[in-house]
Design an enzyme around this catalytic site. Structure first.
Site, PDB file in Angstrom:
ATOM      1  N   ARG A  70       0.870  -0.999  -0.034  1.00  0.00           N
ATOM      2  CA  ARG A  70       0.007  -0.022  -0.029  1.00  0.00           C
ATOM      3  C   ARG A  70       0.893   1.170  -0.031  1.00  0.00           C
ATOM      4  O   ARG A  70       2.145   1.286   0.540  1.00  0.00           O
ATOM      5  CB  ARG A  70      -0.944   0.174   1.099  1.00  0.00           C
ATOM      6  CG  ARG A  70      -1.893  -1.062   1.131  1.00  0.00           C
ATOM      7  CD  ARG A  70      -3.023  -0.993   2.603  1.00  0.00           C
ATOM      8  NE  ARG A  70      -1.971  -1.350   3.725  1.00  0.00           N
ATOM      9  CZ  ARG A  70      -1.673  -0.564   4.631  1.00  0.00           C
ATOM     10  NH1 ARG A  70      -1.661   0.881   4.581  1.00  0.00           N
ATOM     11  NH2 ARG A  70      -1.080  -1.040   5.643  1.00  0.00           N
ATOM     12  N   TYR A 212      -1.341  -3.698  -6.877  1.00  0.00           N
ATOM     13  CA  TYR A 212      -1.192  -4.434  -5.604  1.00  0.00           C
ATOM     14  C   TYR A 212      -2.274  -4.564  -4.563  1.00  0.00           C
ATOM     15  O   TYR A 212      -2.673  -3.241  -4.381  1.00  0.00           O
ATOM     16  CB  TYR A 212       0.417  -4.018  -5.083  1.00  0.00           C
ATOM     17  CG  TYR A 212       0.893  -4.909  -4.144  1.00  0.00           C
ATOM     18  CD1 TYR A 212       1.434  -6.050  -4.447  1.00  0.00           C
ATOM     19  CD2 TYR A 212       0.624  -4.637  -2.761  1.00  0.00           C
ATOM     20  CE1 TYR A 212       1.859  -7.031  -3.700  1.00  0.00           C
ATOM     21  CE2 TYR A 212       0.963  -5.460  -1.927  1.00  0.00           C
ATOM     22  CZ  TYR A 212       1.600  -6.722  -2.340  1.00  0.00           C
ATOM     23  OH  TYR A 212       2.057  -7.689  -1.417  1.00  0.00           O
ATOM     24  N   LYS A 221      -9.514  -3.048   1.704  1.00  0.00           N
ATOM     25  CA  LYS A 221      -9.101  -1.958   2.615  1.00  0.00           C
ATOM     26  C   LYS A 221     -10.059  -0.784   2.299  1.00  0.00           C
ATOM     27  O   LYS A 221     -10.742  -0.069   3.000  1.00  0.00           O
ATOM     28  CB  LYS A 221      -7.733  -1.396   2.914  1.00  0.00           C
ATOM     29  CG  LYS A 221      -6.831  -2.660   3.316  1.00  0.00           C
ATOM     30  CD  LYS A 221      -7.400  -2.980   4.442  1.00  0.00           C
ATOM     31  CE  LYS A 221      -6.778  -4.165   5.304  1.00  0.00           C
ATOM     32  NZ  LYS A 221      -5.435  -4.641   5.280  1.00  0.00           N
ATOM     33  N   HIS A 241     -10.333  -3.319  11.515  1.00  0.00           N
ATOM     34  CA  HIS A 241      -9.339  -4.103  11.059  1.00  0.00           C
ATOM     35  C   HIS A 241      -9.098  -5.027  12.206  1.00  0.00           C
ATOM     36  O   HIS A 241      -7.816  -5.236  12.799  1.00  0.00           O
ATOM     37  CB  HIS A 241      -8.306  -3.149  11.015  1.00  0.00           C
ATOM     38  CG  HIS A 241      -6.717  -3.686  10.101  1.00  0.00           C
ATOM     39  ND1 HIS A 241      -5.715  -3.178  10.242  1.00  0.00           N
ATOM     40  CD2 HIS A 241      -6.518  -4.719   9.480  1.00  0.00           C
ATOM     41  CE1 HIS A 241      -4.617  -3.781   9.552  1.00  0.00           C
ATOM     42  NE2 HIS A 241      -5.371  -4.806   8.824  1.00  0.00           N
ATOM     43  N   SER A 263      -1.026  -3.741  10.462  1.00  0.00           N
ATOM     44  CA  SER A 263      -0.475  -4.462   9.254  1.00  0.00           C
ATOM     45  C   SER A 263       0.692  -5.323   9.676  1.00  0.00           C
ATOM     46  O   SER A 263       1.676  -4.610  10.154  1.00  0.00           O
ATOM     47  CB  SER A 263      -0.586  -3.723   7.975  1.00  0.00           C
ATOM     48  OG  SER A 263      -1.402  -2.892   7.689  1.00  0.00           O
ATOM     49  N   CYS A 265       1.244  -7.402  11.910  1.00  0.00           N
ATOM     50  CA  CYS A 265       1.669  -7.571  13.167  1.00  0.00           C
ATOM     51  C   CYS A 265       0.999  -8.854  13.995  1.00  0.00           C
ATOM     52  O   CYS A 265       0.660  -8.953  15.008  1.00  0.00           O
ATOM     53  CB  CYS A 265       1.105  -6.374  14.028  1.00  0.00           C
ATOM     54  SG  CYS A 265       2.735  -4.980  13.422  1.00  0.00           S
ATOM     55  N   ASP A 288      -8.449 -10.508   9.032  1.00  0.00           N
ATOM     56  CA  ASP A 288      -8.276  -9.190   8.647  1.00  0.00           C
ATOM     57  C   ASP A 288      -9.374  -8.259   8.938  1.00  0.00           C
ATOM     58  O   ASP A 288      -8.816  -7.076   9.543  1.00  0.00           O
ATOM     59  CB  ASP A 288      -7.763  -9.004   7.260  1.00  0.00           C
ATOM     60  CG  ASP A 288      -6.760  -7.675   6.898  1.00  0.00           C
ATOM     61  OD1 ASP A 288      -5.784  -7.720   7.958  1.00  0.00           O
ATOM     62  OD2 ASP A 288      -7.098  -6.975   5.982  1.00  0.00           O
ATOM     63  N   ARG A 381       3.098 -11.933  -0.371  1.00  0.00           N
ATOM     64  CA  ARG A 381       1.844 -12.166  -0.059  1.00  0.00           C
ATOM     65  C   ARG A 381       1.487 -13.547  -0.742  1.00  0.00           C
ATOM     66  O   ARG A 381       1.815 -14.074  -1.792  1.00  0.00           O
ATOM     67  CB  ARG A 381       0.776 -11.193  -0.290  1.00  0.00           C
ATOM     68  CG  ARG A 381       1.064  -9.863   0.552  1.00  0.00           C
ATOM     69  CD  ARG A 381       0.339  -9.966   1.736  1.00  0.00           C
ATOM     70  NE  ARG A 381       0.746  -8.535   2.505  1.00  0.00           N
ATOM     71  CZ  ARG A 381       0.144  -8.249   3.879  1.00  0.00           C
ATOM     72  NH1 ARG A 381      -0.868  -8.808   3.971  1.00  0.00           N
ATOM     73  NH2 ARG A 381       0.467  -7.447   4.312  1.00  0.00           N
TER      74      ARG A 381
HETATM   75  P1  GTP Z   1      -1.688  -7.936   7.632  1.00  0.00           P
HETATM   76  O1  GTP Z   1      -1.953  -8.888   6.639  1.00  0.00           O
HETATM   77  O2  GTP Z   1      -0.616  -6.823   6.740  1.00  0.00           O
HETATM   78  O3  GTP Z   1      -2.812  -7.272   8.149  1.00  0.00           O
HETATM   79  O4  GTP Z   1      -0.778  -8.718   8.491  1.00  0.00           O
HETATM   80  P2  GTP Z   1      -1.133  -9.620   9.787  1.00  0.00           P
HETATM   81  O5  GTP Z   1      -1.391  -8.547  11.262  1.00  0.00           O
HETATM   82  O6  GTP Z   1      -2.285 -10.719   9.646  1.00  0.00           O
HETATM   83  O7  GTP Z   1       0.339 -10.230  10.274  1.00  0.00           O
HETATM   84  P3  GTP Z   1       0.921 -11.822  10.032  1.00  0.00           P
HETATM   85  O8  GTP Z   1       0.064 -12.673  11.111  1.00  0.00           O
HETATM   86  O9  GTP Z   1       0.972 -11.957   8.667  1.00  0.00           O
HETATM   87  O10 GTP Z   1       2.107 -11.758  10.732  1.00  0.00           O
HETATM   88  C1  GTP Z   1       3.391 -10.799  10.281  1.00  0.00           C
HETATM   89  C2  GTP Z   1       4.447 -11.068  10.513  1.00  0.00           C
HETATM   90  O11 GTP Z   1       4.664 -11.108  11.720  1.00  0.00           O
HETATM   91  C3  GTP Z   1       4.820 -12.693   9.883  1.00  0.00           C
HETATM   92  O12 GTP Z   1       6.224 -12.493   9.594  1.00  0.00           O
HETATM   93  C4  GTP Z   1       4.692 -13.582  11.241  1.00  0.00           C
HETATM   94  O13 GTP Z   1       5.645 -14.541  11.138  1.00  0.00           O
HETATM   95  C5  GTP Z   1       5.151 -12.540  12.269  1.00  0.00           C
HETATM   96  N1  GTP Z   1       4.416 -13.095  13.675  1.00  0.00           N
HETATM   97  C6  GTP Z   1       3.094 -13.068  13.751  1.00  0.00           C
HETATM   98  N2  GTP Z   1       2.751 -13.618  14.846  1.00  0.00           N
HETATM   99  C7  GTP Z   1       3.873 -13.507  15.854  1.00  0.00           C
HETATM  100  C8  GTP Z   1       4.328 -13.912  17.143  1.00  0.00           C
HETATM  101  O14 GTP Z   1       3.449 -14.126  17.920  1.00  0.00           O
HETATM  102  N3  GTP Z   1       5.638 -13.680  17.341  1.00  0.00           N
HETATM  103  C9  GTP Z   1       6.474 -13.033  16.476  1.00  0.00           C
HETATM  104  N4  GTP Z   1       7.832 -13.016  16.962  1.00  0.00           N
HETATM  105  N5  GTP Z   1       6.292 -12.868  15.308  1.00  0.00           N
HETATM  106  C10 GTP Z   1       4.937 -13.340  14.758  1.00  0.00           C
HETATM  107  C1  SPV Z   2      -2.419  -4.690   5.327  1.00  0.00           C
HETATM  108  O1  SPV Z   2      -1.500  -3.863   4.864  1.00  0.00           O
HETATM  109  O2  SPV Z   2      -2.966  -4.667   6.657  1.00  0.00           O
HETATM  110  C2  SPV Z   2      -2.859  -5.808   4.620  1.00  0.00           C
HETATM  111  C3  SPV Z   2      -2.477  -5.867   3.358  1.00  0.00           C
HETATM  112  O3  SPV Z   2      -3.779  -6.458   5.132  1.00  0.00           O
HETATM  113  S1  SPV Z   2      -3.323  -5.072   2.115  1.00  0.00           S
HETATM  114  O4  SPV Z   2      -4.490  -5.719   1.502  1.00  0.00           O
HETATM  115  O5  SPV Z   2      -2.473  -4.493   1.143  1.00  0.00           O
HETATM  116  O6  SPV Z   2      -3.940  -3.796   2.860  1.00  0.00           O
HETATM  117 MN    MN Z   3      -4.560  -6.071   7.249  1.00  0.00          MN
END
Ligand code: GTP
Ligand code: SPV
Ligand code: MN
Length: 599
Positions: A70, A212, A221, A241, A263, A265, A288, A381
């Site tokens: 984004r 993207y 979003k 979110h 995002s 996290c 999400d 992704r």
């Molecule tokens: P968006 O799709 O962008 O909204 O991201 P999200 O909030 O769904 O995050 P996601 O679960 O994909 O995790 C993002 C990154 O954080 C990945 O590389 C994970 O491996 C890492 N991660 C997730 N949970 C944990 C955790 O409990 N501990 C640690 N150290 N890393 C984590």
């Molecule tokens: C985020 O950035 O929180 C995502 C990926 O889940 S996107 O669809 O690009 O917003």
């Molecule tokens: Mn997200």
């Protein structure tokens, strides 16, 4: 032409768009498997996608290196007044922005096909669901929308002749001259021509120049958060979110948790968590976005408006997230990860060494330990079907939603913020959400990764109106008679030691915190009162292997000096932005926190 709808408003809009953008052809998407395969073939033939021998019905795309996330400084809330967009959004006058964008849209689909994608956010026909129609010139977008939303003729049938839909106009912004093709390179416009525009009063979305994720898959979003948050404010519900999960204890009692983390996290990971504690079960409802309404019984019910996962690839492994690894074995679109010689994908921390020479996300040869930089973009992704996820909850498509017992806020904080603390009330929970800070990640292109910024309720980039009014909306929801509000917690999986190691193992071990939260919802686990809120009494949280009591004490301590700095930063730099839109309750909570820390 025999059109698949009698909705004249839609037909007129499609005609207007075609006239402005002059595509070579117009195609109404039916959402069929055959259509998906046709899009895949077009992209493979154009050299823009590779079929993966090792994963049935799966493809790899490499985007332009400038079009990988984004772009927040090209994302606009074009409400009538600047005040309506608020201090945290980019605002432009809607008339001015439309004039600029119309110039860009003029002839922008030359040499391409214009696809009309009718889609439903939420189960087709449910009264919580919303219908959108995306116009795009990107087959990549068509394919992703197939997976991420419910697409096709069934949506037009539900729309009927006079139903309302949210128009979502998208172009990659790369018209082709006579005889020209993309030459195997991901087409998009340069950064200063990209616009991700929202007209919240009109419930309208215009996007130009990027192919993207969140810039181009407009149901996600743009519609389900930025436009829907404005609708939710007007209509008394919530568009957040947040992931949604179902948590079952060893006695078979179920609770539902929704969690807002910024995002990249940890939402997808928490939503698909495999508990390390025996007898507990986590099932996935969404990873999400949550749309939530109060039921007649006063409970808050949540639906996942999406139908798939657009998940971060790096870090995903059989160890960290086996349910995601299972979900992406087939029917998956990968974007900006590395390709192996035998036709599979690979990325950093996938759990095993790179098998020989790879092609990296930029299309260059790459060897582990030898080549510079990562093989996969940090924001690479996967797009996977929710129905392919082994942990998907049986009732994930229930149109009435699931009743939410607890809300979690969180962020990526190497220090100060403890593993878990709890709000004293809904208003106090709103305060906690309003001050969330998190290290910036690779999910947005134009931000400096690693620096901490305030990201209230993880909605900073996604709130479609004035964030001060958004805080007020949260406060007001809690004041309604007869509502049973979720308990609110703040978690942080990302504490680090002085030498940069994770202090908390995270992932499946986060189930220990979920167990504690489950028990708190039943008023069971014992707490201690601290200046920042309620925290687990000693022994209430079980220790994962490798975590000492000393580590746990650090994870659950209140860092008075760190918190005083936190409060000072909020007072000086965060809350003043909202001026008189800041709900008084929140300022009172901040003062009270400061007093308690100084006592
Ligand atoms: P968006 O799709 O962008 O909204 O991201 P999200 O909030 O769904 O995050 P996601 O679960 O994909 O995790 C993002 C990154 O954080 C990945 O590389 C994970 O491996 C890492 N991660 C997730 N949970 C944990 C955790 O409990 N501990 C640690 N150290 N890393 C984590
Ligand atoms: C985020 O950035 O929180 C995502 C990926 O889940 S996107 O669809 O690009 O917003
Ligand atoms: Mn997200």
């Amino acid at each position: 032409m025999n059109l698949p709808t009698k909705n004249q408003k839609l037909i007129d809009w499609v005609n207007e768009c075609a006239e402005m953008m002059t595509p070579d052809a117009v195609v109404w998407c039916d959402g069929s498997e055959a259509e998906y395969q046709k899009m895949a073939d077009i992209m493979v033939d154009a050299g823009l996608a590779t079929r993966l021998k090792k994963r049935p019905n799966s493809l790899l795309f490499r985007s332009d290196p400038s079009d990988v996330a984004r772009v927040e400084n090209r994302t606009y809330i074009a409400s009538k007044t600047k005040e309506a967009a608020g201090p945290t959004n980019n605002w432009i006058d809607p008339a001015e922005l439309k004039a600029t964008m119309k110039e860009l849209y003029k002839g922008c689909m030359k040499g391409r096909t214009m696809y009309v994608i009718p889609f439903s956010m939420g189960p087709v026909g449910s009264n919580i669901s919303k219908i959108g129609v995306e116009i795009t010139d990107s087959p990549y977008v068509v394919m992703n929308m197939h997976t991420m939303t419910r697409v096709g003729t069934k949506v037009l049938d539900a729309l009927g002749a006079d139903g309302e839909y949210i128009p979502c106009l998208h172009s990659i912004g790369k018209p082709l001259a006579e005889g020209e093709d993309d030459g195997g390179l991901w087409p998009c416009a340069p950064l200063d021509k990209k616009y991700i525009a929202h007209f919240p009063e009109e419930r309208l979305i215009w996007s130009y120049g990027s192919g993207y994720g969140g810039n181009a898959l407009l149901g996600k979003k743009c519609l389900a958060l930025r436009i829907a948050s404005a609708q939710a404010r007007d209509e008394g519900w919530m568009a957040e979110h947040m992931l949604i999960l179902k948590l079952t204890n060893p006695e078979g009692v179920e609770k539902h948790v929704a969690a807002a983390f910024p995002s990249a996290c940890g939402k997808t990971n928490l939503a698909m968590l495999v508990p390390t504690i025996p007898g507990w079960k986590v099932e996935t409802v969404g990873d999400d976005i949550a749309w939530m309404k109060f039921g007649d019984d006063g409970k808050l019910y949540a639906i996942n408006p999406e139908a798939g996962f657009f998940g971060v690839a790096p870090g995903t492994s059989m160890d960290s997230n086996p349910n995601a690894m299972e979900s992406i074995k087939k029917d998956t679109i990968f974007t900006n990860v590395a390709l192996t010689e035998d036709g599979d994908v690979w990325w950093e921390d996938i759990g095993y060494p790179a098998p020989g020479k790879l092609i990296d996300w930029k299309g260059n040869e790459w060897e582990q330990g030898k080549s510079e930089g990562p093989s996969s973009h940090p924001n690479s992704r996967f797009t996977a079907k929710a129905s392919n996820c082994p942990s998907i909850a049986s009732n994930w498509e229930d149109p009435k939603g699931v009743p939410i017992d607890a809300f979690l806020f969180g962020g990526r904080r190497p220090s100060v913020i403890p593993l878990v603390h709890e709000a004293d009330s809904w208003a106090h929970g709103t305060f906690m959400g309003s001050i969330v800070g998190s290290e910036v990640t690779a999910a947005a292109l134009d931000l400096k990764a690693g620096t901490i910024r305030r990201d209230p309720m993880a909605m900073l980039p996604f709130c479609g109106y004035n964030m001060g009014e958004y805080f007020q909306h949260w406060i007001d929801l809690g004041k309604q008679d007869g509502v049973q509000l979720p308990k609110v917690f703040f978690v942080n999986w990302f504490r680090k030691t002085d030498d940069g190691q994770w202090l908390w193992p995270g992932f499946g071990e986060n189930s220990r915190v979920l167990e504690y939260i489950f028990n708190r919802c039943d008023g069971k686990a014992k707490t201690v009162d601290t200046p920042i809120g309620k925290m687990p009494a000693k022994g209430e949280l079980s220790l994962p292997e490798g975590v000492t009591q000393e580590d746990m004490d650090e994870l659950l301590s209140v860092d008075l000096d760190g918190w005083k700095k936190e409060v000072a930063d909020i007072k000086a730099n965060h809350y003043p932005k909202f001026g008189d839109k800041l709900p008084k309750e929140l300022a009172v909570f901040l003062d009270s926190l400061e007093k308690k820390l100084n006592a």
